[in-house]
Write a protein that holds these residues in place. Structure first.
Motif, mmCIF file in Angstrom:
data_model
loop_
_atom_site.group_PDB
_atom_site.id
_atom_site.type_symbol
_atom_site.label_atom_id
_atom_site.label_comp_id
_atom_site.label_asym_id
_atom_site.label_seq_id
_atom_site.Cartn_x
_atom_site.Cartn_y
_atom_site.Cartn_z
ATOM 1 N N GLY A 25 -34.248 -3.538 -26.225
ATOM 2 C CA GLY A 25 -33.555 -4.880 -25.923
ATOM 3 C C GLY A 25 -32.578 -5.004 -25.040
ATOM 4 O O GLY A 25 -31.927 -4.106 -24.638
ATOM 5 N N MET A 26 -32.313 -6.110 -24.493
ATOM 6 C CA MET A 26 -31.223 -6.564 -23.710
ATOM 7 C C MET A 26 -30.564 -7.804 -24.166
ATOM 8 O O MET A 26 -31.406 -8.520 -24.431
ATOM 9 N N ARG A 27 -29.255 -7.705 -24.309
ATOM 10 C CA ARG A 27 -28.482 -8.824 -24.751
ATOM 11 C C ARG A 27 -27.869 -9.374 -23.469
ATOM 12 O O ARG A 27 -26.889 -8.694 -22.943
ATOM 13 N N ILE A 28 -27.742 -10.681 -22.880
ATOM 14 C CA ILE A 28 -27.167 -11.190 -21.934
ATOM 15 C C ILE A 28 -25.717 -11.575 -22.632
ATOM 16 O O ILE A 28 -25.763 -12.670 -23.376
ATOM 17 N N ASN A 29 -24.890 -11.046 -22.238
ATOM 18 C CA ASN A 29 -23.421 -11.612 -22.512
ATOM 19 C C ASN A 29 -22.636 -12.391 -21.919
ATOM 20 O O ASN A 29 -21.881 -13.191 -22.376
ATOM 21 N N ARG A 57 -25.016 2.092 -13.150
ATOM 22 C CA ARG A 57 -24.231 1.546 -11.862
ATOM 23 C C ARG A 57 -23.817 -0.020 -12.122
ATOM 24 O O ARG A 57 -22.612 -0.205 -12.221
ATOM 25 N N ARG A 58 -24.778 -0.719 -12.745
ATOM 26 C CA ARG A 58 -24.353 -2.196 -12.636
ATOM 27 C C ARG A 58 -23.549 -2.490 -13.878
ATOM 28 O O ARG A 58 -22.753 -3.217 -13.828
ATOM 29 N N ALA A 59 -23.747 -1.658 -15.155
ATOM 30 C CA ALA A 59 -22.902 -1.886 -16.208
ATOM 31 C C ALA A 59 -21.615 -1.588 -16.101
ATOM 32 O O ALA A 59 -20.651 -2.212 -16.463
ATOM 33 N N ARG A 60 -21.149 -0.496 -15.199
ATOM 34 C CA ARG A 60 -19.973 -0.115 -14.932
ATOM 35 C C ARG A 60 -19.386 -1.128 -14.229
ATOM 36 O O ARG A 60 -18.073 -1.308 -14.297
ATOM 37 N N ALA A 61 -19.870 -1.642 -13.206
ATOM 38 C CA ALA A 61 -19.390 -2.662 -12.311
ATOM 39 C C ALA A 61 -19.300 -4.118 -13.041
ATOM 40 O O ALA A 61 -18.091 -4.644 -12.584
ATOM 41 N N GLY A 62 -19.916 -4.345 -13.922
ATOM 42 C CA GLY A 62 -20.017 -5.544 -14.539
ATOM 43 C C GLY A 62 -19.472 -5.543 -15.788
ATOM 44 O O GLY A 62 -19.371 -6.468 -16.567
ATOM 45 N N ARG A 63 -18.901 -4.432 -16.220
ATOM 46 C CA ARG A 63 -18.269 -4.229 -17.501
ATOM 47 C C ARG A 63 -19.180 -4.634 -18.712
ATOM 48 O O ARG A 63 -20.223 -3.929 -18.948
ATOM 49 N N ASP A 64 -18.808 -5.738 -19.494
ATOM 50 C CA ASP A 64 -19.708 -5.879 -20.698
ATOM 51 C C ASP A 64 -20.375 -7.254 -20.360
ATOM 52 O O ASP A 64 -20.695 -7.975 -21.341
ATOM 53 N N LYS A 65 -21.122 -7.429 -19.334
ATOM 54 C CA LYS A 65 -21.763 -8.673 -19.083
ATOM 55 C C LYS A 65 -23.226 -8.576 -19.644
ATOM 56 O O LYS A 65 -23.965 -9.831 -19.787
ATOM 57 N N VAL A 66 -23.812 -7.123 -19.768
ATOM 58 C CA VAL A 66 -24.987 -7.112 -20.482
ATOM 59 C C VAL A 66 -25.084 -6.185 -21.380
ATOM 60 O O VAL A 66 -24.296 -5.168 -21.224
ATOM 61 N N GLY A 67 -25.675 -6.132 -22.406
ATOM 62 C CA GLY A 67 -25.773 -5.099 -23.213
ATOM 63 C C GLY A 67 -27.245 -4.553 -23.402
ATOM 64 O O GLY A 67 -28.072 -5.509 -23.374
ATOM 65 N N ILE A 68 -27.599 -3.242 -23.840
ATOM 66 C CA ILE A 68 -28.940 -2.814 -24.212
ATOM 67 C C ILE A 68 -28.796 -2.149 -25.202
ATOM 68 O O ILE A 68 -27.864 -1.379 -25.979
#
Length: 169
Positions: free
Chosen positions: A24-28, A103-114
């Motif tokens: 799953g994915m959670r949009i933070n 790559r996007r998680a590192r750039a966006g920090r905590d904006k999305v979780g999986i």
């Protein structure tokens, strides 16, 4: 999936074990579209890729929306070996999507979780019953069978004693 219910009691037509994979994915942060949109688009593509290859090991899947922030996928696999083979194959969609997500998680920090969970279920260690239902869950992935094929009671269908004597799938 057919909307027509099958009258009476049925079970899944699985003979051996199965692997249940939940992801799953959670949009933070909904505003951080660049962080979560590529992730949301990747899973349907991977499912199409897997479904097009009958040897992939994917038996079936279902996407569920956990409103308002999450998307979950339930997948049924033939074996954990086939699941892991897909996850690590450089010539399939998962590895590039995973690399891009990181790559996007590192750039966006905590904006999305999986998240994901994997359950390896040996033969005889699962019990399913459907009453007046269209194929659903494991039965949608493996087909349906008359209830008597796996036993008339839950205890007969959930044969853990015999399952512990069998080698793992």
């Amino acid at each position: 999936m057919s909307a027509a219910p099958i009258p009476g009691r049925i079970t899944a037509a699985t003979e051996g074990g199965a692997v249940v994979f939940l992801i799953g994915m959670r949009i933070n942060s909904f505003r951080a579209l660049r962080s979560w949109w590529p992730t949301a688009r990747a899973m349907p593509r991977m499912i199409r890729e897997l479904t097009a290859d009958p040897d992939s090991g994917l038996l079936g899947s279902r996407i569920r929306l956990g409103l308002p922030r999450s998307i979950e996928v339930v997948q049924y696999w033939e074996s954990h070996e086939k699941l892991l083979a897909y996850a690590t194959a450089a010539d399939h969609l998962h590895r590039p999507a995973w690399t891009e997500f990181n790559r996007r998680a590192r750039a966006g920090r905590d904006k999305v979780g999986i998240w994901h969970e994997t359950y390896v279920v040996p033969a005889g260690a699962h019990e399913v019953i459907y009453l007046n239902m269209p194929p659903h869950g494991l039965a949608a992935a493996t087909g349906t069978a008359p209830i008597a094929r796996r036993g008339n009671t839950a205890a007969e269908r959930l044969d853990l004693r015999r399952a512990s004597d069998r080698p793992a799938a």
